[in-house]
Motif scaffolding. Structure first.
Motif, PDB file in Angstrom:
ATOM      1  N   THR A 112     -16.609  61.752   1.337  1.00 26.45           N
ATOM      2  CA  THR A 112     -17.156  61.829  -0.023  1.00 26.45           C
ATOM      3  C   THR A 112     -16.159  61.166  -0.971  1.00 26.45           C
ATOM      4  O   THR A 112     -14.969  61.457  -0.943  1.00 26.45           O
ATOM      5  N   LEU A 135     -25.752  60.671  -1.770  1.00 28.08           N
ATOM      6  CA  LEU A 135     -25.858  61.550  -0.601  1.00 28.08           C
ATOM      7  C   LEU A 135     -27.300  61.711  -0.138  1.00 28.08           C
ATOM      8  O   LEU A 135     -27.586  61.695   1.062  1.00 28.08           O
ATOM      9  N   TYR A 136     -28.215  61.845  -1.102  1.00 22.54           N
ATOM     10  CA  TYR A 136     -29.597  62.153  -0.765  1.00 22.54           C
ATOM     11  C   TYR A 136     -30.394  60.938  -0.298  1.00 22.54           C
ATOM     12  O   TYR A 136     -31.555  61.060   0.074  1.00 22.54           O
ATOM     13  N   LYS A 137     -29.759  59.759  -0.315  1.00 23.03           N
ATOM     14  CA  LYS A 137     -30.406  58.561   0.201  1.00 23.03           C
ATOM     15  C   LYS A 137     -29.726  58.062   1.474  1.00 23.03           C
ATOM     16  O   LYS A 137     -30.181  57.087   2.089  1.00 23.03           O
ATOM     17  N   ILE A 147     -21.987  62.884  -4.381  1.00 24.64           N
ATOM     18  CA  ILE A 147     -22.967  63.907  -4.717  1.00 24.64           C
ATOM     19  C   ILE A 147     -23.384  63.707  -6.171  1.00 24.64           C
ATOM     20  O   ILE A 147     -22.559  63.865  -7.074  1.00 24.64           O
ATOM     21  N   VAL A 190     -22.679  71.357   0.221  1.00 21.57           N
ATOM     22  CA  VAL A 190     -23.802  70.502  -0.171  1.00 21.57           C
ATOM     23  C   VAL A 190     -24.038  69.426   0.882  1.00 21.57           C
ATOM     24  O   VAL A 190     -25.170  69.168   1.302  1.00 21.57           O
ATOM     25  N   VAL A 191     -22.959  68.792   1.333  1.00 18.68           N
ATOM     26  CA  VAL A 191     -23.078  67.709   2.313  1.00 18.68           C
ATOM     27  C   VAL A 191     -23.608  68.238   3.648  1.00 18.68           C
ATOM     28  O   VAL A 191     -24.534  67.667   4.243  1.00 18.68           O
ATOM     29  N   GLU A 197     -27.298  69.228   3.444  1.00 17.82           N
ATOM     30  CA  GLU A 197     -28.180  68.074   3.341  1.00 17.82           C
ATOM     31  C   GLU A 197     -28.360  67.448   4.724  1.00 17.82           C
ATOM     32  O   GLU A 197     -29.471  67.050   5.104  1.00 17.82           O
ATOM     33  N   ARG A 235     -30.715  69.660   6.541  1.00 19.40           N
ATOM     34  CA  ARG A 235     -32.104  69.457   6.050  1.00 19.40           C
ATOM     35  C   ARG A 235     -32.716  68.236   6.705  1.00 19.40           C
ATOM     36  O   ARG A 235     -33.877  68.276   7.141  1.00 19.40           O
ATOM     37  N   GLN A 236     -31.956  67.143   6.786  1.00 17.59           N
ATOM     38  CA  GLN A 236     -32.483  65.924   7.386  1.00 17.59           C
ATOM     39  C   GLN A 236     -32.793  66.110   8.865  1.00 17.59           C
ATOM     40  O   GLN A 236     -33.777  65.574   9.383  1.00 17.59           O
TER      41      GLN A 236
END
Length: 260
Positions: A191, A199-201, A233, A250-251, A254, A257-258
């Motif tokens: 990070t 991060l979310y992409k 983030i 958070v990382v 995520e 989740r993926q």
């Protein structure tokens, strides 16, 4: 029979484990508090348990389970417990546990997501991240040289028993991590802000080792250079940054989740 003498050799040897040099010499550490001792008995290798008067069924149950596994049980006075324990008001039960042996290669051979800590200095942060890694389904934790001791009493308490669920390796060099990760087909993810993707992409479904850096300075330049992925983030408020344990959470979640 209850041990009341503060100079008892068994008591002194246990109390010394609050210091890193004695933990390293003996290969032992302290697990304090009922919840942590329960997990140690179930999933760790416990050498002995010190306890004061047993006043509840939960404590009695864990002592019985320990006795069934041939763990040595030692009844002590409250004064002795205070000498051994690291907290100001001990819960009345603590365990002396063996440090498990594991290599970086063994950890990487699992193929599971890993968390790597680079010079993270706060024991509470390390314990919290270990607990979060456990919850997120990671395969283990690697502490690079310069990080706080994973077996320090505060770290053990902060992990809330997760220290006994995941393999943990300390004192690893950057060079060893990078070389071993490459051989095992892992990608290093760090990070940072420079040259980083949202991060979310980012694709977090591969064989990844998440590297979290020092609270004040982040990861080293050499780890940044070795990173296969860089992420940041996104934040909407006015805070400049997140606590490293929060950022790691958070990382990791995520990534979970993926994968789900």
């Amino acid at each position: 029979m209850e041990i009341t003498g503060l100079q008892n050799p068994v008591v002194k040897a246990a109390a010394e484990l609050k210091q890193k040099k004695y933990r390293q010499q003996q290969g032992l550490f302290l697990a304090e508090g009922l919840r942590t001792v329960e997990e140690a008995v179930r999933y760790g290798r416990v050498q002995s348990i010190f306890y004061t008067a047993v006043e509840d069924e939960r404590t009695r149950s864990v002592l019985e389970e320990a006795a069934a596994k041939n763990v040595k049980l030692i009844c002590v006075s409250e004064g002795v417990m205070k000498k051994i324990a690291d907290t100001e008001t001990p819960q009345g039960v603590l365990a002396v546990c063996e440090m498990p042996a594991c290599s970086v290669e063994e950890l990487l051979a699992t193929g599971k997501m890993l968390l790597v800590l680079d010079r993270v200095g706060d024991p509470g942060n390390i314990g919290t991240m270990l607990r979060t890694a456990d919850a997120a389904g990671l395969g283990g934790l690697v502490l690079l040289k310069g990080s706080a001791d994973i077996y320090a009493p505060k770290t053990v308490r902060a992990s809330m028993g997760s220290l006994f669920h995941l393999p943990v390796i300390g004192g690893v060099s950057e060079a060893e991590l990078i070389s071993s990760a490459r051989k095992a087909g892992y990608e290093l993810l760090v990070t940072c802000l420079d040259g980083a993707d949202n991060l979310y992409k980012a694709d977090l479904r591969g064989r990844l080792a998440f590297v979290m850096g020092n609270e004040a300075n982040g990861v080293t330049e050499s780890l940044l250079a070795a990173a296969d992925k860089r992420v940041f983030i996104p934040m909407q408020g006015r805070a400049e940054s997140l606590n490293v344990a929060m950022a790691a959470g958070v990382v990791m979640f995520e990534a979970l989740r993926q994968r789900l």
